[in-house]
Write an enzyme that holds these catalytic residues in place. Sequence first.
Site, PDB file in Angstrom:
ATOM      1  CG  ASP A  58       2.981   0.274   7.723  1.00 40.00           C
ATOM      2  OD1 ASP A  58       2.637  -0.478   6.793  1.00 40.00           O
ATOM      3  OD2 ASP A  58       2.173   0.730   8.557  1.00 40.00           O
ATOM      4  CG  ASP A 102      -2.522   4.259   2.732  1.00 42.05           C
ATOM      5  OD1 ASP A 102      -2.170   3.174   2.236  1.00 42.05           O
ATOM      6  OD2 ASP A 102      -3.354   4.333   3.666  1.00 42.05           O
ATOM      7  CD  GLU A 107       1.114  -4.040   5.768  1.00 42.44           C
ATOM      8  OE1 GLU A 107       1.960  -3.436   6.455  1.00 42.44           O
ATOM      9  OE2 GLU A 107       0.038  -3.527   5.393  1.00 42.44           O
ATOM     10  CD  GLU A 167      -3.054  -1.329   5.353  1.00 42.85           C
ATOM     11  OE1 GLU A 167      -3.141  -2.332   6.076  1.00 42.85           O
ATOM     12  OE2 GLU A 167      -2.530  -0.257   5.728  1.00 42.85           O
ATOM     13  CD  GLU A 168      -1.363   2.406   7.565  1.00 40.00           C
ATOM     14  OE1 GLU A 168      -2.066   1.983   8.501  1.00 40.00           O
ATOM     15  OE2 GLU A 168      -0.170   2.096   7.432  1.00 40.00           O
ATOM     16  CG  HIS A 227      -0.351   0.031   2.543  1.00 41.52           C
ATOM     17  ND1 HIS A 227       0.097   1.191   3.134  1.00 41.52           N
ATOM     18  CD2 HIS A 227      -0.123  -0.961   3.447  1.00 41.52           C
ATOM     19  CE1 HIS A 227       0.569   0.917   4.335  1.00 41.52           C
ATOM     20  NE2 HIS A 227       0.455  -0.377   4.553  1.00 41.52           N
ATOM     21  CG  HIS A 282       1.195   3.190  12.422  1.00 40.34           C
ATOM     22  ND1 HIS A 282      -0.071   2.721  12.718  1.00 40.34           N
ATOM     23  CD2 HIS A 282       1.430   2.832  11.133  1.00 40.34           C
ATOM     24  CE1 HIS A 282      -0.573   2.094  11.665  1.00 40.34           C
ATOM     25  NE2 HIS A 282       0.335   2.145  10.690  1.00 40.34           N
TER      26      HIS A 282
END
Length: 385
Positions: A105, A75, A165, A137-138, A73, A359
């Site tokens: 990520d 984003d 991931e 995705e997030e 992903h 994150h």
Amino acid sequence: MSVLDDTRQLLRDLISYPTVSADSNLGLIKYLADHLHGCGARVDIWHDETGTKANLFATLGPERDGGIVLSGHSDVVPVTDQDWSSDPFTMTERDGKWYGRGACDMKGFIAAAAAMAPRYARMELQRPVHFAFTYDEEIGCFGARALAAALQKRDLRPAVAIIGEPTMVQIIEGHKGCHEYTTRFTGLEGHGSRPDLGVNAVEYAVRYVAKLLELKAELQARAPADSRFTPPWTTINTGALVGGVAHNVIPGKARVDWEMRPVQPRDADYVSTVLHQLCQDELIPQMRRTHPEADIHTEVIGEIDGLQPMDDNEARDIVMELTGCRHADVVSFGTEAGIFQTLGMSVVVCGPGAIEQAHKPDEFVSIDQMSQCLGMLERLSAKLV
């Protein structure tokens, strides 16, 4: 240049695009499309309804079913209020690590896959390799769901998907689903001295949360005996309860944000049924005795399928051979993998970096992890010829 050097430059460029989920990813998608098109790939770009987001799907090799998908992903999560030691959208290198938002990520895997594209393109591929890079995705896997619909319309059936991931290049063959909801309560405002004349939306929201807590306890007893997850049962989390404006005002609006992570589909069905009955048979009739327009409405933010461990899993077997790892695990966090599985593919999650880095401020991926990932993707070449 070595493939590691190419990956470093690609990751540097990818990180420079601030593709926070709330913003557009079109610049990054165009960059990747140009790179893959330059390698000779057939590239499709599918936009969302707003025109500000897009998925990329590119193919090297023959136009046939049975291909291998490398997916990530595009984003990233916001950096707001995070204490970074450097610009999060400028990649920095120190102590054997590459730092930047998305390094782990999961732009690291995207960079590695893109770096391998010119190598794959120089081969006489007998089996297609696909690159799938998605949006959002997030915040609900919206891009992957749109991509799945587009692939179904094309009647294209890849056989294997590797979702990159961060797993420390360990093999994950299963994870829980992730269902996110916002439940809104509409009551009737009034003066706090006359609660009989109003409908207190916060109080009804509290009763709803109380039921969530009851269900949370019940689900522990429903855990499958052979569950490999930690914890082994379906979980519920109440993320927010918001409502009210002042001490002496009956709140007319309230909101509950909550999520459920099912280990089995019947748990999700059970929770949905119990909550529907609570609202329709008890809460809403009581609210409407005072205010006929009172209501409770649940908005589905996202219902993402879990990745179900399968006895027959070509993706797991391939990645075991590529990495030398003889064990596949399960995790509690969610990915887009279940969406690819619903298309009939065998799927694993395997990529560079640790989920513990995701994150956080000063997010990084180690160069050693990237080298391991590139080794896996280089050895994948033998499965394509």
